[in-house]
Structures are given as C-alpha cells and as structure tokens.
Scaffold this active site. Sequence first.
Site, short mmCIF file in Angstrom:
data_model
loop_
_atom_site.label_atom_id
_atom_site.label_comp_id
_atom_site.label_asym_id
_atom_site.label_seq_id
_atom_site.Cartn_x
_atom_site.Cartn_y
_atom_site.Cartn_z
N HIS A 1 0.85 -1.19 0.00
CA HIS A 1 0.00 0.00 0.00
C HIS A 1 0.89 1.24 0.00
O HIS A 1 1.81 1.35 0.81
CB HIS A 1 -0.92 0.03 1.23
CG HIS A 1 -1.61 1.35 1.43
ND1 HIS A 1 -1.41 2.13 2.54
CD2 HIS A 1 -2.49 2.03 0.64
CE1 HIS A 1 -2.13 3.24 2.44
NE2 HIS A 1 -2.80 3.19 1.31
N SER A 2 0.63 2.19 -0.91
CA SER A 2 1.31 3.48 -0.92
C SER A 2 2.83 3.30 -0.97
O SER A 2 3.35 2.75 -1.94
CB SER A 2 0.86 4.28 0.30
OG SER A 2 1.20 5.64 0.18
N LEU A 3 3.57 3.74 0.06
CA LEU A 3 5.02 3.51 0.08
C LEU A 3 5.33 2.04 -0.09
O LEU A 3 6.28 1.67 -0.80
CB LEU A 3 5.61 4.03 1.40
CG LEU A 3 7.06 3.64 1.69
CD1 LEU A 3 8.00 4.23 0.65
CD2 LEU A 3 7.46 4.07 3.09
N ALA B 1 3.66 -0.13 -1.75
CA ALA B 1 3.47 -0.48 -3.16
C ALA B 1 4.68 -0.05 -3.97
O ALA B 1 5.14 -0.76 -4.87
CB ALA B 1 2.20 0.16 -3.69
N HIS C 1 -7.43 6.99 0.18
CA HIS C 1 -6.12 6.36 0.03
C HIS C 1 -5.99 5.10 0.89
O HIS C 1 -5.34 4.15 0.50
CB HIS C 1 -5.05 7.39 0.42
CG HIS C 1 -3.65 6.93 0.21
ND1 HIS C 1 -3.17 6.49 -1.01
CD2 HIS C 1 -2.60 6.84 1.08
CE1 HIS C 1 -1.89 6.17 -0.90
NE2 HIS C 1 -1.52 6.37 0.35
#
Length: 284
Positions: free
Chosen positions: A101-103, A105, A260
Amino acid sequence: MSTEIQEIRLNLGHIELAAHLFGPADGLPVIALHGWLDNANSFIRLAPKLRGLRILALDLAGHGHSEHRPPGAGYALWDYAHDVLRVAEQMGWARFALLGHSLGAIISVVLAGALPERVTHLALIDGVIPPTSGPQDAAERMGMALQAQLNLDSKRKAVHPTQERAVEARMKGLVAVSREAAELLGQRGLMPVPGGYTWRSDSRLTLPSPTRLSEAQALSFVKRIACPAHLIVAADGMLARHGALLEQLPFVHEQLPGGHHLHLNDESGATLVADCFNRFFGIS
C-alpha cells in the site's frame, strides 16, 4: 483464512523488524508492506479476508514495533527493498508475492523490477512509482535535504496529552484516515512518554529525499516486472488524478470507491479490496 494473528520478530543482522503472520502455514508466501508512517496494522482488516495466503505483514524499519535505523543512516527505498529480501531469506521463501500500500506499493514495484525472478505476484493499493523529478532539480533538492537533516536536531516529536488526541491528530494528517483506521494504527504506533503519548515512528521518516529518480528511471522498474500484477486505484486517493501515468502501466488496474486507505478505513472497503485480490490470486 484463519483470523489468528501471530506476532514475530526477525533479526536481519543490521536491524530487527516486527511483523504479523496471517493464514495457513502452507499458503502462498506473501510479504505485505504498509504505507509511510503506518504499520503492520494497515492490513489488520484486509489480511483475514484473503484466502490461501501466508501473509507476513511487516512493520517497516522506523515504524511500529520495528527498530529504527542507526544514527547517520536513512530510509531510502533501496534499503527497504534490501530489508524485504532479508526477511524472505529468513522465512525460507525463494519466491514470494508482494502486497503493498502506498510507500509499500512503491517498494514492491522497485523490488519486483530489480529482481523479477523472486516475485510471483504483485498486488498494489494506491501506489506504483516514487515521486520523480528532472535533473535540473538535483542540486536544489540535495541542499534542501541536507539542511532538513541539520534542522531535525532541534526539533522534538509532538506529545499528545491523551491517546484520543493522538488519534485525532492522525485522522487529520497529511493523508486523512477514518477514526477507526487511526485507532487501529494507534494500537501499534503509539507509546506512552512523559506528558502523554507520541507516535513510535522515527522522526527521520519525515525528511525529504536527497535524490529522486527521473520518470524514465522509475518506469524502468515497472517495465521489468515479469509476474502478474494488479493495482487498485482509490477513487478519492492519490493515484486517481494521475491518468497519464496509469495509461503507461503494462498491468491491470481498477478503481474502487474510497480514500487512500480504503483497505483500512472501514470493513466495506476492506471487503471490496479483498474481493479483487482473491480473484487476482485465484486461490479458492
């Protein structure tokens, strides 16, 4: 899958990391990587809904119950990727999937592009490549980062008088989350200090990066990915407004309603994400 959660610690030699283990011991190996300033509880709603997977959800270095990097060290993407490889070695996983997820990912894409032979599946939530910049910004960015490192010595972490106030602060952070999400992250991310509570995360995580890849360099990692990949884009998240980037991706992406942290903000969002990834992994 089983809802039982096992807490483990992994000594990688250069650092010790904490993690959650979910799912059957014979399930498909998956390393789950959370976002910036989050922790392994980012997957506390999603992981139990995923079938047939052995999920190791890390507290990345400097987050949650994992150790901080030693003085003088930083938190570069490449160092996180190295940590993940060390974790896989400790687990005995020659090949493994990545759920990010996010960072997390972004780290997943970097690792899957750098060593495509190690990664079997890539499941991404609202994150793909790191922020990029052109070569003309290199010197200015380096100067800004060096000065920020010096300035950090005179700064102190915020102390909140109660856990409730700390949760409210997290709800209104740079990336807003629901109260339930902030409380779940707080279970693993808050610690008592004189005067109240503070977040465990290393203050150095807030420092700007001294260097950035160009867009072409960042996309070179995407182009080397050899495994099946599936990206979930949050309709009210960070990627939805980057249509030009999404069009360049060689793998499947789909948009789901939510912000997000759609996989953590509420149970309905976690269920939608789980339905997508259960189809993607194809394990009944």
